[in-house]
Design a protein around this motif. Structure first.
Motif, PDB file in Angstrom:
ATOM      1  N   ARG A   3       0.841  -1.173   0.063  1.00  0.00           N
ATOM      2  CA  ARG A   3       0.012  -0.067  -0.124  1.00  0.00           C
ATOM      3  C   ARG A   3       0.720   1.359  -0.223  1.00  0.00           C
ATOM      4  O   ARG A   3       0.308   2.262   0.031  1.00  0.00           O
ATOM      5  N   CYS A   4       2.120   1.196   0.195  1.00  0.00           N
ATOM      6  CA  CYS A   4       3.004   2.304  -0.008  1.00  0.00           C
ATOM      7  C   CYS A   4       2.780   3.151  -1.247  1.00  0.00           C
ATOM      8  O   CYS A   4       2.555   2.550  -2.311  1.00  0.00           O
ATOM      9  N   ALA A   5       2.690   4.472  -1.181  1.00  0.00           N
ATOM     10  CA  ALA A   5       2.633   5.311  -2.512  1.00  0.00           C
ATOM     11  C   ALA A   5       3.423   4.892  -3.125  1.00  0.00           C
ATOM     12  O   ALA A   5       4.576   4.729  -3.171  1.00  0.00           O
ATOM     13  N   ASP A   6       3.148   5.452  -4.507  1.00  0.00           N
ATOM     14  CA  ASP A   6       3.899   5.030  -5.859  1.00  0.00           C
ATOM     15  C   ASP A   6       4.912   5.968  -6.167  1.00  0.00           C
ATOM     16  O   ASP A   6       5.180   7.283  -6.197  1.00  0.00           O
ATOM     17  N   PRO A   7       6.288   5.569  -6.214  1.00  0.00           N
ATOM     18  CA  PRO A   7       7.333   6.342  -6.419  1.00  0.00           C
ATOM     19  C   PRO A   7       7.430   6.928  -7.883  1.00  0.00           C
ATOM     20  O   PRO A   7       8.164   7.942  -7.995  1.00  0.00           O
ATOM     21  N   LEU A   8       6.615   6.291  -8.715  1.00  0.00           N
ATOM     22  CA  LEU A   8       6.430   6.836 -10.081  1.00  0.00           C
ATOM     23  C   LEU A   8       5.464   7.864 -10.400  1.00  0.00           C
ATOM     24  O   LEU A   8       5.046   7.919 -11.447  1.00  0.00           O
ATOM     25  N   TYR A   9       4.749   8.155  -9.136  1.00  0.00           N
ATOM     26  CA  TYR A   9       3.641   9.105  -9.529  1.00  0.00           C
ATOM     27  C   TYR A   9       4.143  10.669  -9.563  1.00  0.00           C
ATOM     28  O   TYR A   9       5.420  10.723  -9.222  1.00  0.00           O
TER      29      TYR A   9
END
Lengths: 270, 270
Positions: B152-158
Motif C-alpha cells: 500500500r505504500c505510495a507510488d514512487p513513479l507518481y
C-alpha cells in the motif's frame, strides 16, 4: 467557558479565521493583528502549554462535545459554527474541528537566544512553510539550542509551519535577524564557527568540519530550497560543508532531509 | 523530431496528460496504460538517461525554442500546445513548459534488488507522494542498496514523487512486496537483520543497534506518516530502534527527516 453560536461566516468576531488558505491575505491579516493560527487539538494545547494567550477558539458543532475539555482550557471566546459555515469562512473542510487564534509575542533578540547557545541553525531564505515546520521539528527534537532566521525566511508561526512542526515552533528557541547583509556578525562576535551547508566542490564533509571546530560554538547555515545559500552568506562562512553523498546522479538532498542530518550531526558532536 | 501542434485539449493524443492533479483519476489512468509522467526538463532528461521509453512529450509553444534540444532527444511525438490549452488539459499552469509521458517497466522482483544488497530501507505504508519522493532522494543520494515497498505504500513513479525526488526514483533500485503479511520473510530468509524505526519506550538507539548487527545485512523499516509501523511488522522486527531525541516535547520526527537520518546512519555504519 464562553460558548457562542455564530451562524454567519461574515460575522466580524470570526475575522481571525477568514480564508486560511490565502497565503498572501493571511500574511497581512496576521501581521496587522499580531496573531497566529493553531489547528487541531494537540497543537492548540501545545500553544496553551507554551504560554501563548488565545484570542478565540473556533469549533464545529459536530466536534463540540468531543472537544469540550479543550474549550474549557481556553480562556477566550469559544465560537461554535456548523461545518458549512466553517468551510465558507476558512476556505476548507475543518475536519479536525478545532482552530484557535493566538496573540503573537515579540520575538526575542538574536542575542537573547544565542546567550549560552553552542549549537545553532541559521536559515537563510527557506521559503516553504512545510520545510520550515519540518526543520523546526527536527531542531527541537534533536536539541538544537537556537534557530536564527534571515529576514526573508518563511514564518515558523504560519499555520502550515506550526502544523507540520506539530507545535515544535512553540518550544524551539528562535529569533529573526533584522539585517540580512550584516546579520552573521552577531554570531561571529560571539565566537561562533560558521559552517555553510552547500553541495558542490570545495566543501568538507560535515563530520570532519565539526570535529575541526573543536570546542567553539557552531552555527550551521542552510539556504533556500532552489538556490541554496547566497554568495554573500557563503562568503561569510568559515567553512563550506557537505553531507557525504554516494552518487546515483543525486548531488543534494531535499532541504528538510539535509537539515535533519545536519541537526543530527551537530548534536552528536556537541 | 516529430513536432505536432495540437489546438484542442480534448484531442485523444493528449489523453496521457489529462487532469494531472486528480490523484485518483491519475492512479487509474497510469495503471491502465502503464505510464508515468515526468515534469520539467531536468527530470525528463533523467528518465531518458535511465533508459525509460517515452510515449510523448508535451511542450508549451512559449517554451518550444528553449526546449528544442530536449525535443530532439525524445524519440516520440512532441505535442506543442499554447498555455491555455496546457492548463485546460492538465489542470494547472505548466510554467516549466515540459511534461513527458513514459512507459513503465515491470518492477524487478524483491529478490532481484536484494541480491548482494547489504543496506536496505523498507517502507510500510508511507502514503504521501512528497514523502516517498524525498525518501527516495535521500536513499539514492546516500547510497542505500535497495528500497522495498509494502503493497500500500505510495507510488514512487507518481508525478509528484518523481518531482520531489528530482528523478532519484529512476536510479534508486526498488521493488514492491506482493504480500504485506508475510512480505518480510524474503528479507529474513536472506539473513537480513530487521530494524523497526519507531518512537517510544523499549527501543534501542539506532547507532547502537547498527553496531550490534555487525556484519549482517540490515533492513530498516519505516511506517506511515500518522501511525508508524503496523503491530504485525513491529512484531516481525529483530529490534525496535529510535533516533535519540533531546526532548522539548517532541517525541518523533517528520518521516522524511527520520528517513534521512536513518539512511545516513545506515550508510555511515556500512
Amino acid at each position: 467557558m464562553d460558548v457562542i453560536e455564530v451562524p454567519d461566516p461574515g460575522d466580524p468576531r470570526l475575522a481571525d479565521y477568514f480564508r486560511l488558505r490565502d497565503v498572501n491575505l493571511r500574511k497581512s491579516i496576521e501581521a496587522e493583528h499580531g496573531l497566529f493560527m493553531a489547528e487541531g487539538e494537540k497543537v492548540v494545547r501545545r500553544a496553551l502549554t507554551a504560554g501563548y494567550t488565545p484570542r478565540s477558539l473556533l469549533l464545529t458543532r459536530r466536534r463540540l462535545a468531543a472537544l469540550s475539555e479543550l474549550a474549557a482550557a481556553v480562556d477566550a471566546p469559544v465560537y461554535v459554527v456548523d461545518d458549512a459555515t466553517a468551510e465558507r469562512l476558512t476556505g476548507f473542510d475543518v475536519h479536525r474541528g478545532a482552530l484557535a487564534s493566538f496573540h503573537r509575542r515579540p520575538l526575542p533578540d538574536p542575542g537573547d537566544v544565542l546567550e549560552g547557545a553552542r549549537r545553532v541553525v541559521v536559515l537563510e531564505d527557506v521559503l516553504d512553510h512545510t520545510n520550515v515546520g519540518a526543520i523546526f521539528r527536527s531542531a527541537a527534537g534533536l536539541g538544537v539550542d537556537a534557530v536564527l532566521l534571515a529576514p526573508r525566511c518563511a514564518d515558523p508561526l504560519y499555520r502550515r509551519s506550526i502544523k507540520v512542526s506539530m507545535g515544535a515552533v512553540f518550544t524551539q528557541p528562535f529569533s529573526r535577524l533584522g539585517d540580512w547583509y550584516g546579520g552573521l556578525e552577531e554570531l561571529r562576535g560571539r565566537g561562533f564557527h560558521l559552517l555553510a551547508l552547500t553541495p558542490g566542490p570545495g566543501t568538507r564533509p560535515l563530520p570532519e568540519a565539526l570535529a575541526q571546530a573543536g570546542e567553539a560554538p557552531v552555527a550551521l547555515m542552510l539556504g533556500s530550497e532552489g538556490d541554496g545559500l547566497s554568495s554573500r552568506w557563503l562568503g561569510q562562512a568559515d567553512t563550506g560543508v557537505a553531507i557525504p553523498m554516494a552518487g546515483r546522479d543525486v548531488d543534494s538532498l531535499n532541504v528538510t532531509a539535509a537539515a535533519a542530518i545536519a541537526c543530527y550531526e551537530l548534536m552528536r558532536s556537541a
